[in-house]
Design a protein around this motif. Structure first.
Motif, PDB file in Angstrom:
ATOM      1  N   TYR A  39      30.449  45.538  31.298  1.00  0.00           N
ATOM      2  CA  TYR A  39      30.899  44.205  31.709  1.00  0.00           C
ATOM      3  C   TYR A  39      31.381  43.403  30.496  1.00  0.00           C
ATOM      4  O   TYR A  39      32.442  42.765  30.530  1.00  0.00           O
ATOM      5  CB  TYR A  39      29.748  43.478  32.408  1.00  0.00           C
ATOM      6  N   GLU A  45      36.163  39.613  34.882  1.00  0.00           N
ATOM      7  CA  GLU A  45      35.421  39.846  36.117  1.00  0.00           C
ATOM      8  C   GLU A  45      36.245  40.606  37.152  1.00  0.00           C
ATOM      9  O   GLU A  45      35.716  41.434  37.892  1.00  0.00           O
ATOM     10  CB  GLU A  45      34.947  38.507  36.701  1.00  0.00           C
ATOM     11  N   GLY A  49      35.234  44.126  38.597  1.00  0.00           N
ATOM     12  CA  GLY A  49      35.032  44.286  40.027  1.00  0.00           C
ATOM     13  C   GLY A  49      35.697  45.531  40.588  1.00  0.00           C
ATOM     14  O   GLY A  49      35.248  46.072  41.606  1.00  0.00           O
ATOM     15  N   ALA A  52      33.258  48.517  38.973  1.00  0.00           N
ATOM     16  CA  ALA A  52      31.824  48.497  39.278  1.00  0.00           C
ATOM     17  C   ALA A  52      31.436  49.404  40.446  1.00  0.00           C
ATOM     18  O   ALA A  52      30.436  50.128  40.358  1.00  0.00           O
ATOM     19  CB  ALA A  52      31.370  47.059  39.539  1.00  0.00           C
ATOM     20  N   SER A 117      24.106  43.527  39.028  1.00  0.00           N
ATOM     21  CA  SER A 117      25.556  43.474  39.230  1.00  0.00           C
ATOM     22  C   SER A 117      25.966  42.314  40.125  1.00  0.00           C
ATOM     23  O   SER A 117      26.973  41.647  39.885  1.00  0.00           O
ATOM     24  CB  SER A 117      26.051  44.791  39.832  1.00  0.00           C
ATOM     25  N   LEU A 123      29.435  40.524  40.536  1.00  0.00           N
ATOM     26  CA  LEU A 123      30.176  41.424  41.426  1.00  0.00           C
ATOM     27  C   LEU A 123      30.278  40.790  42.808  1.00  0.00           C
ATOM     28  O   LEU A 123      29.273  40.402  43.405  1.00  0.00           O
ATOM     29  CB  LEU A 123      29.472  42.777  41.517  1.00  0.00           C
ATOM     30  N   CYS A 208      32.793  48.114  49.629  1.00  0.00           N
ATOM     31  CA  CYS A 208      33.089  46.918  48.832  1.00  0.00           C
ATOM     32  C   CYS A 208      34.306  46.152  49.333  1.00  0.00           C
ATOM     33  O   CYS A 208      34.426  44.951  49.101  1.00  0.00           O
ATOM     34  CB  CYS A 208      33.300  47.309  47.365  1.00  0.00           C
TER      35      CYS A 208
END
Length: 244
Positions: A39, A45, A49, A52, A117, A123, A208
């Protein structure tokens, strides 16, 4: 097959793990620490994302495969496995006990990695969390089952470690992480179709991205779970009392 014997085997393994702090740290903390490191290395981010979900597939599988294969081999080389199998203990009972014990350790591993996370690392998951948890846990259990299976083909702990890239690298390269599976050559796509990690990665991506996973998600989940069960059965068939 006896539930009592399976539970007793799992209790024995968990007791051993409780006194082996380095192994517990490897199983539970390392995946989370690598996620945190990545990270801050990426420092974005949105990019994190994208990566991850893949990491939540790869790291539990990798760590559980390594720990399980070495722990099982250590029991065989030390003579513990031979003494156990001299008792009224079936091979499947033994492997199910191992799978249950390491499966519980995998639950702690996945819970910590997901908690960090989703909170600290930010996340964002558009849908419910349970599909994400389910896939990550099944992936860790798959690593456990394949570790139990591959331990039968190693004579030393170093050989068990050498088996890791043999099992891991093809699944990472052909699982759709670097190149979408549909863009691969037909031969590589056929190989990818028989690797369980391909379906775990696809299931994690759907968990996700889609707030309501559909039939394709459950197909991938069933294939990953079926692969874990098959690996356990093959492990029971190839389990040896001692290392020649």
């Amino acid at each position: 097959m006896s539930l009592v014997i399976t539970l007793a085997t799992a209790r024995r393994i968990l007791t051993q793990l409780r006194h082996d702090r380095r192994t517990v740290a490897l199983m539970v903390l390392v995946p989370t620490l690598v996620m945190i490191l990545l990270y801050y290395v990426i420092d974005d981010e949105r990019t994190f994302g994208r990566f991850a979900p893949v990491l939540l597939c790869v790291f539990p599988f990798l760590v559980m495969f390594l720990v399980t294969s070495i722990a099982t081999l250590r029991e065989r080389t030390s003579g513990t496995l031979e003494r156990l199998m001299a008792m009224p203990l079936g091979r499947l009972d033994l492997l199910l006990g191992y799978g249950l014990a390491f499966g519980l350790a995998a639950c702690a591993q996945v819970a910590l990695a997901l908690a960090v996370s989703l909170t600290w690392l930010g996340l964002d998951v558009p849908g419910p969390l349970w599909p994400l948890v389910l896939v990550a846990l099944l992936d860790a259990l798959l690593g456990t089952a394949l570790g139990l299976l591959c331990s039968a083909f190693a004579r030393t702990e170093f050989q068990a470690v050498q088996l890791m890239p043999v099992v891991m690298i093809p699944q990472v390269l052909l699982g759709g992480i670097l190149v979408p599976r549909a863009r691969m050559t037909p031969v590589l796509e056929w190989v990818s179709d028989v690797l369980p990690m391909s379906y775990a990665i696809e299931a994690m991506a759907r968990a996700c991205a889609d707030p309501d996973p559909g039939g394709e998600f459950w197909r991938d989940v069933a294939l990953v779970a079926g692969s874990a069960v098959l690996a356990l059965l093959l492990g029971a068939a190839t389990l040896r009392r001692r290392t020649p």
